[in-house]
Design a protein around this motif. Sequence first.
Motif, PDB file in Angstrom:
ATOM      1  N   LEU A 131       0.822  -1.215  -0.151  1.00 31.61           N
ATOM      2  CA  LEU A 131      -0.063  -0.042  -0.042  1.00 31.61           C
ATOM      3  C   LEU A 131       0.966   1.460   0.180  1.00 31.61           C
ATOM      4  CD1 LEU A 131      -3.096  -0.564   2.312  1.00 31.61           C
ATOM      5  CD2 LEU A 131      -3.093  -0.007  -0.077  1.00 31.61           C
ATOM      6  N   VAL A 132       2.006   1.225   0.881  1.00 31.14           N
ATOM      7  CA  VAL A 132       2.782   2.330   1.040  1.00 31.14           C
ATOM      8  C   VAL A 132       3.641   2.647  -0.258  1.00 31.14           C
ATOM      9  CG1 VAL A 132       4.699   3.431   2.247  1.00 31.14           C
ATOM     10  CG2 VAL A 132       2.823   2.141   3.589  1.00 31.14           C
ATOM     11  N   LEU A 133       4.087   1.334  -0.824  1.00 31.67           N
ATOM     12  CA  LEU A 133       4.782   1.737  -2.065  1.00 31.67           C
ATOM     13  C   LEU A 133       4.259   1.959  -3.195  1.00 31.67           C
ATOM     14  CD1 LEU A 133       7.210  -1.515  -1.686  1.00 31.67           C
ATOM     15  CD2 LEU A 133       7.796   0.824  -1.626  1.00 31.67           C
ATOM     16  N   SER A 134       2.995   1.389  -3.188  1.00 27.96           N
ATOM     17  CA  SER A 134       1.954   1.781  -4.673  1.00 27.96           C
ATOM     18  C   SER A 134       1.312   3.145  -4.238  1.00 27.96           C
ATOM     19  CB  SER A 134       0.828   0.883  -4.675  1.00 27.96           C
ATOM     20  OG  SER A 134       0.182   0.750  -3.349  1.00 27.96           O
TER      21      SER A 134
ATOM     22  N   SER B 140      -3.630  -6.573  13.383  1.00 25.72           N
ATOM     23  CA  SER B 140      -3.871  -6.487  11.823  1.00 25.72           C
ATOM     24  C   SER B 140      -4.433  -5.417  11.247  1.00 25.72           C
ATOM     25  CB  SER B 140      -4.374  -7.786  11.563  1.00 25.72           C
ATOM     26  OG  SER B 140      -3.406  -8.975  11.574  1.00 25.72           O
ATOM     27  N   MET B 141      -5.724  -5.089  12.338  1.00 28.73           N
ATOM     28  CA  MET B 141      -6.602  -4.139  12.088  1.00 28.73           C
ATOM     29  C   MET B 141      -5.944  -2.636  12.159  1.00 28.73           C
ATOM     30  SD  MET B 141     -10.392  -3.427  13.461  1.00 28.73           S
ATOM     31  CE  MET B 141      -9.648  -2.852  15.075  1.00 28.73           C
ATOM     32  N   LEU B 142      -5.206  -2.810  13.124  1.00 21.47           N
ATOM     33  CA  LEU B 142      -4.315  -1.291  13.104  1.00 21.47           C
ATOM     34  C   LEU B 142      -3.350  -1.008  12.135  1.00 21.47           C
ATOM     35  CD1 LEU B 142      -3.879  -1.635  17.221  1.00 21.47           C
ATOM     36  CD2 LEU B 142      -5.606  -0.173  15.798  1.00 21.47           C
ATOM     37  N   LEU B 143      -2.731  -2.155  11.701  1.00 14.39           N
ATOM     38  CA  LEU B 143      -1.640  -1.980  10.675  1.00 14.39           C
ATOM     39  C   LEU B 143      -2.571  -1.712   9.384  1.00 14.39           C
ATOM     40  CD1 LEU B 143       0.555  -4.972  11.427  1.00 14.39           C
ATOM     41  CD2 LEU B 143       1.213  -2.522  11.631  1.00 14.39           C
ATOM     42  N   LEU B 144      -3.611  -2.221   9.200  1.00 16.39           N
ATOM     43  CA  LEU B 144      -4.471  -1.853   7.894  1.00 16.39           C
ATOM     44  C   LEU B 144      -4.567  -0.497   7.885  1.00 16.39           C
ATOM     45  CD1 LEU B 144      -5.856  -2.452   5.403  1.00 16.39           C
ATOM     46  CD2 LEU B 144      -7.845  -3.307   6.874  1.00 16.39           C
ATOM     47  N   LEU B 145      -5.190   0.103   9.074  1.00 19.22           N
ATOM     48  CA  LEU B 145      -5.617   1.441   9.221  1.00 19.22           C
ATOM     49  C   LEU B 145      -4.338   2.498   8.836  1.00 19.22           C
ATOM     50  CD1 LEU B 145      -8.385   1.480  12.097  1.00 19.22           C
ATOM     51  CD2 LEU B 145      -8.751   1.438   9.592  1.00 19.22           C
ATOM     52  N   LEU B 146      -3.355   1.976   9.523  1.00 19.91           N
ATOM     53  CA  LEU B 146      -2.135   2.947   9.237  1.00 19.91           C
ATOM     54  C   LEU B 146      -1.532   2.943   7.799  1.00 19.91           C
ATOM     55  CD1 LEU B 146       0.258   4.362  10.434  1.00 19.91           C
ATOM     56  CD2 LEU B 146       1.347   2.208  10.999  1.00 19.91           C
TER      57      LEU B 146
ATOM     58  N   ALA C 209      -0.887   5.543   2.731  1.00  9.14           N
ATOM     59  CA  ALA C 209      -0.946   5.430   1.245  1.00  9.14           C
ATOM     60  C   ALA C 209      -1.591   6.578   0.728  1.00  9.14           C
ATOM     61  CB  ALA C 209      -1.271   4.067   0.736  1.00  9.14           C
ATOM     62  N   SER C 210      -2.636   6.849   1.430  1.00  4.69           N
ATOM     63  CA  SER C 210      -3.863   7.927   0.854  1.00  4.69           C
ATOM     64  C   SER C 210      -3.140   9.370   0.728  1.00  4.69           C
ATOM     65  CB  SER C 210      -5.174   7.873   1.579  1.00  4.69           C
ATOM     66  OG  SER C 210      -4.858   8.393   2.978  1.00  4.69           O
TER      67      SER C 210
END
Length: 234
Positions: free
Chosen positions: A96-99, A212-218, A223-224
Amino acid sequence: MHSRTRLLLTGAAIALIWQLPYGQMALYPLTLLATYVHEMGHGLTALLLGQQFQEMLLHADGSGMAVWHGDPGRMETALIAAGGLLGPTLAGVSLLVLSGSTRFARALLVVLALVLLLSMALWSRNIFGLGFLLVWAVVLLLAARFLPAAGAALMLQLIAITLCLSWFTDLDYMFSGQAVVNGVVHRSDSAVIAQALVLPYWFWGGLVALLSMLLLLLGIAVASRTPVKPKATL
Protein backbone atom coordinates in the motif's frame (compact mmCIF):
# COMPACT_ATOMS: atom_id res chain seq x y z
CA MET A 1 -12.47 10.27 -5.71
CA HIS A 2 -10.02 10.78 -2.87
CA SER A 3 -7.47 7.99 -2.62
CA ARG A 4 -8.38 7.20 0.99
CA THR A 5 -12.06 6.85 0.03
CA ARG A 6 -11.14 4.59 -2.89
CA LEU A 7 -9.01 2.37 -0.66
CA LEU A 8 -11.74 2.12 1.97
CA LEU A 9 -14.39 1.30 -0.63
CA THR A 10 -12.13 -1.32 -2.22
CA GLY A 11 -11.51 -2.89 1.16
CA ALA A 12 -15.21 -2.89 2.02
CA ALA A 13 -16.08 -4.45 -1.35
CA ILE A 14 -13.52 -7.24 -0.90
CA ALA A 15 -14.69 -7.93 2.65
CA LEU A 16 -18.31 -8.06 1.44
CA ILE A 17 -17.55 -10.36 -1.50
CA TRP A 18 -15.69 -12.74 0.82
CA GLN A 19 -18.89 -13.12 2.88
CA LEU A 20 -21.13 -13.97 -0.08
CA PRO A 21 -21.94 -17.65 -0.79
CA TYR A 22 -19.46 -17.86 -3.68
CA GLY A 23 -17.35 -14.89 -2.68
CA GLN A 24 -14.21 -16.77 -1.74
CA MET A 25 -14.44 -18.72 -4.99
CA ALA A 26 -14.69 -15.45 -6.95
CA LEU A 27 -11.61 -14.12 -5.18
CA TYR A 28 -9.86 -17.50 -5.17
CA PRO A 29 -6.60 -16.38 -6.84
CA LEU A 30 -6.22 -13.53 -4.36
CA THR A 31 -7.26 -15.71 -1.42
CA LEU A 32 -4.65 -18.33 -2.25
CA LEU A 33 -2.07 -15.61 -2.80
CA ALA A 34 -2.72 -14.56 0.81
CA THR A 35 -2.15 -18.19 1.85
CA TYR A 36 1.19 -18.11 0.02
CA VAL A 37 2.24 -14.95 1.89
CA HIS A 38 1.08 -16.52 5.16
CA GLU A 39 3.30 -19.55 4.64
CA MET A 40 6.22 -17.42 3.50
CA GLY A 41 5.77 -15.41 6.69
CA HIS A 42 6.38 -18.58 8.70
CA GLY A 43 9.34 -19.66 6.61
CA LEU A 44 11.12 -16.31 6.41
CA THR A 45 10.64 -15.69 10.13
CA ALA A 46 12.19 -19.09 10.78
CA LEU A 47 15.16 -18.15 8.59
CA LEU A 48 15.59 -14.81 10.35
CA LEU A 49 15.68 -16.64 13.68
CA GLY A 50 18.40 -19.02 12.53
CA GLN A 51 16.21 -22.01 11.66
CA GLN A 52 15.93 -23.94 8.37
CA PHE A 53 13.06 -23.27 5.94
CA GLN A 54 12.70 -26.57 4.09
CA GLU A 55 9.61 -26.27 1.90
CA MET A 56 6.27 -24.60 1.30
CA LEU A 57 3.12 -26.38 0.14
CA LEU A 58 0.01 -24.79 -1.37
CA HIS A 59 -3.15 -26.82 -1.88
CA ALA A 60 -6.20 -26.40 -4.09
CA ASP A 61 -8.53 -26.12 -1.08
CA GLY A 62 -6.84 -22.83 -0.15
CA SER A 63 -4.73 -24.27 2.65
CA GLY A 64 -0.96 -24.34 2.89
CA MET A 65 1.96 -25.36 5.06
CA ALA A 66 5.49 -24.14 5.71
CA VAL A 67 7.91 -26.86 6.82
CA TRP A 68 10.89 -25.69 8.87
CA HIS A 69 13.44 -27.36 11.12
CA GLY A 70 15.63 -26.28 13.98
CA ASP A 71 15.85 -26.08 17.74
CA PRO A 72 14.14 -22.80 18.65
CA GLY A 73 13.25 -21.64 22.13
CA ARG A 74 9.73 -20.92 23.27
CA MET A 75 9.81 -17.27 22.17
CA GLU A 76 11.27 -18.13 18.76
CA THR A 77 8.57 -20.78 18.23
CA ALA A 78 5.88 -18.23 19.06
CA LEU A 79 7.42 -15.65 16.72
CA ILE A 80 7.55 -18.13 13.83
CA ALA A 81 3.86 -18.93 14.35
CA ALA A 82 3.02 -15.23 14.55
CA GLY A 83 5.06 -14.57 11.40
CA GLY A 84 2.48 -16.44 9.35
CA LEU A 85 -0.49 -14.72 10.97
CA LEU A 86 0.95 -11.22 10.51
CA GLY A 87 2.80 -11.88 7.24
CA PRO A 88 -0.05 -11.00 4.82
CA THR A 89 -0.91 -7.81 6.71
CA LEU A 90 2.71 -6.64 6.83
CA ALA A 91 3.19 -7.43 3.14
CA GLY A 92 -0.08 -5.74 2.25
CA VAL A 93 0.73 -2.57 4.20
CA SER A 94 4.16 -2.42 2.55
CA LEU A 95 2.55 -2.67 -0.89
CA LEU A 96 0.00 0.00 0.00
CA VAL A 97 2.72 2.42 0.97
CA LEU A 98 4.89 1.63 -2.06
CA SER A 99 1.97 1.83 -4.50
CA GLY A 100 0.98 5.30 -3.29
CA SER A 101 2.94 6.71 -6.23
CA THR A 102 2.77 5.51 -9.83
CA ARG A 103 6.46 6.12 -10.44
CA PHE A 104 7.72 2.64 -9.66
CA ALA A 105 4.45 0.68 -9.94
CA ARG A 106 5.38 -1.41 -12.97
CA ALA A 107 8.87 -2.07 -11.63
CA LEU A 108 7.32 -3.26 -8.38
CA LEU A 109 5.12 -5.71 -10.28
CA VAL A 110 8.26 -7.14 -11.86
CA VAL A 111 9.91 -7.41 -8.45
CA LEU A 112 6.89 -9.29 -7.08
CA ALA A 113 6.99 -11.68 -10.03
CA LEU A 114 10.68 -12.34 -9.41
CA VAL A 115 9.97 -12.99 -5.71
CA LEU A 116 7.36 -15.59 -6.70
CA LEU A 117 9.75 -17.26 -9.13
CA LEU A 118 12.53 -17.30 -6.53
CA SER A 119 10.29 -18.85 -3.88
CA MET A 120 9.22 -21.45 -6.45
CA ALA A 121 12.82 -22.42 -7.04
CA LEU A 122 13.83 -22.48 -3.39
CA TRP A 123 10.83 -23.75 -1.43
CA SER A 124 7.75 -24.70 -3.45
CA ARG A 125 7.56 -28.50 -3.56
CA ASN A 126 4.15 -29.57 -4.87
CA ILE A 127 2.77 -29.41 -8.41
CA PHE A 128 -0.27 -27.30 -7.58
CA GLY A 129 1.82 -24.74 -5.72
CA LEU A 130 4.35 -24.52 -8.52
CA GLY A 131 1.63 -24.02 -11.13
CA PHE A 132 -0.20 -21.41 -9.07
CA LEU A 133 2.91 -19.33 -8.41
CA LEU A 134 3.99 -19.58 -12.05
CA VAL A 135 0.61 -18.30 -13.26
CA TRP A 136 0.73 -15.39 -10.84
CA ALA A 137 4.29 -14.54 -11.89
CA VAL A 138 3.25 -14.49 -15.56
CA VAL A 139 0.20 -12.33 -14.80
CA LEU A 140 2.34 -9.82 -12.90
CA LEU A 141 4.92 -9.65 -15.69
CA LEU A 142 2.21 -9.14 -18.33
CA ALA A 143 0.61 -6.43 -16.19
CA ALA A 144 3.97 -4.71 -15.82
CA ARG A 145 4.45 -4.83 -19.60
CA PHE A 146 1.02 -3.70 -20.79
CA LEU A 147 -0.71 -1.73 -18.02
CA PRO A 148 -0.21 2.02 -17.75
CA ALA A 149 1.50 3.24 -14.60
CA ALA A 150 -1.79 4.18 -12.92
CA GLY A 151 -3.28 0.77 -13.76
CA ALA A 152 -0.23 -0.99 -12.34
CA ALA A 153 -0.54 1.02 -9.12
CA LEU A 154 -4.23 0.14 -8.81
CA MET A 155 -3.45 -3.55 -9.34
CA LEU A 156 -0.85 -3.35 -6.58
CA GLN A 157 -3.39 -1.71 -4.28
CA LEU A 158 -5.95 -4.42 -5.00
CA ILE A 159 -3.41 -7.10 -4.06
CA ALA A 160 -2.34 -5.08 -1.02
CA ILE A 161 -5.87 -4.59 0.30
CA THR A 162 -6.61 -8.29 -0.17
CA LEU A 163 -3.52 -9.25 1.82
CA CYS A 164 -4.34 -6.72 4.53
CA LEU A 165 -7.87 -8.09 4.87
CA SER A 166 -6.96 -11.77 4.79
CA TRP A 167 -7.00 -11.78 8.62
CA PHE A 168 -10.72 -10.95 8.36
CA THR A 169 -11.46 -14.25 6.61
CA ASP A 170 -9.15 -16.08 9.01
CA LEU A 171 -10.94 -15.00 12.19
CA ASP A 172 -12.34 -18.50 12.75
CA TYR A 173 -8.83 -19.88 12.34
CA MET A 174 -7.31 -17.35 14.72
CA PHE A 175 -9.84 -18.22 17.41
CA SER A 176 -9.51 -21.97 16.93
CA GLY A 177 -7.11 -24.47 18.41
CA GLN A 178 -7.01 -26.56 15.24
CA ALA A 179 -6.60 -26.14 11.50
CA VAL A 180 -7.24 -28.45 8.55
CA VAL A 181 -4.49 -28.52 5.90
CA ASN A 182 -5.26 -30.62 2.84
CA GLY A 183 -7.65 -32.74 4.91
CA VAL A 184 -5.26 -33.27 7.84
CA VAL A 185 -5.86 -31.67 11.26
CA HIS A 186 -3.00 -29.65 12.77
CA ARG A 187 -2.64 -27.19 15.62
CA SER A 188 -3.50 -23.63 14.65
CA ASP A 189 -0.88 -20.91 14.82
CA SER A 190 -2.70 -19.36 17.76
CA ALA A 191 -2.52 -22.69 19.60
CA VAL A 192 1.21 -22.95 18.83
CA ILE A 193 1.77 -19.51 20.35
CA ALA A 194 -0.33 -20.41 23.39
CA GLN A 195 1.63 -23.61 23.94
CA ALA A 196 4.96 -21.81 23.63
CA LEU A 197 4.00 -18.94 25.90
CA VAL A 198 1.13 -18.41 28.32
CA LEU A 199 -2.56 -17.43 28.06
CA PRO A 200 -5.09 -19.26 25.85
CA TYR A 201 -5.05 -19.39 22.06
CA TRP A 202 -8.06 -17.07 21.73
CA PHE A 203 -6.12 -14.30 23.47
CA TRP A 204 -3.31 -14.52 20.93
CA GLY A 205 -5.78 -14.77 18.06
CA GLY A 206 -7.52 -11.63 19.27
CA LEU A 207 -4.21 -9.79 19.68
CA VAL A 208 -3.14 -10.67 16.14
CA ALA A 209 -6.53 -9.57 14.76
CA LEU A 210 -6.24 -6.24 16.60
CA LEU A 211 -2.69 -5.66 15.37
CA SER A 212 -3.74 -6.55 11.82
CA MET A 213 -6.61 -4.05 11.89
CA LEU A 214 -4.38 -1.29 13.27
CA LEU A 215 -1.72 -1.98 10.64
CA LEU A 216 -4.36 -1.86 7.89
CA LEU A 217 -5.65 1.53 9.09
CA LEU A 218 -2.09 2.83 9.30
CA GLY A 219 -1.32 1.60 5.80
CA ILE A 220 -4.42 3.26 4.35
CA ALA A 221 -3.60 6.51 6.13
CA VAL A 222 -0.03 6.57 4.80
CA ALA A 223 -0.90 5.40 1.27
CA SER A 224 -3.74 7.90 0.85
CA ARG A 225 -1.38 10.82 1.35
CA THR A 226 -0.11 10.30 -2.20
CA PRO A 227 -2.95 10.05 -4.74
CA VAL A 228 -2.44 7.62 -7.60
CA LYS A 229 -2.17 9.79 -10.72
CA PRO A 230 -0.85 9.01 -14.18
CA LYS A 231 2.27 10.92 -15.20
CA ALA A 232 1.89 13.44 -18.01
CA THR A 233 4.55 14.67 -20.44
CA LEU A 234 4.54 17.47 -22.97
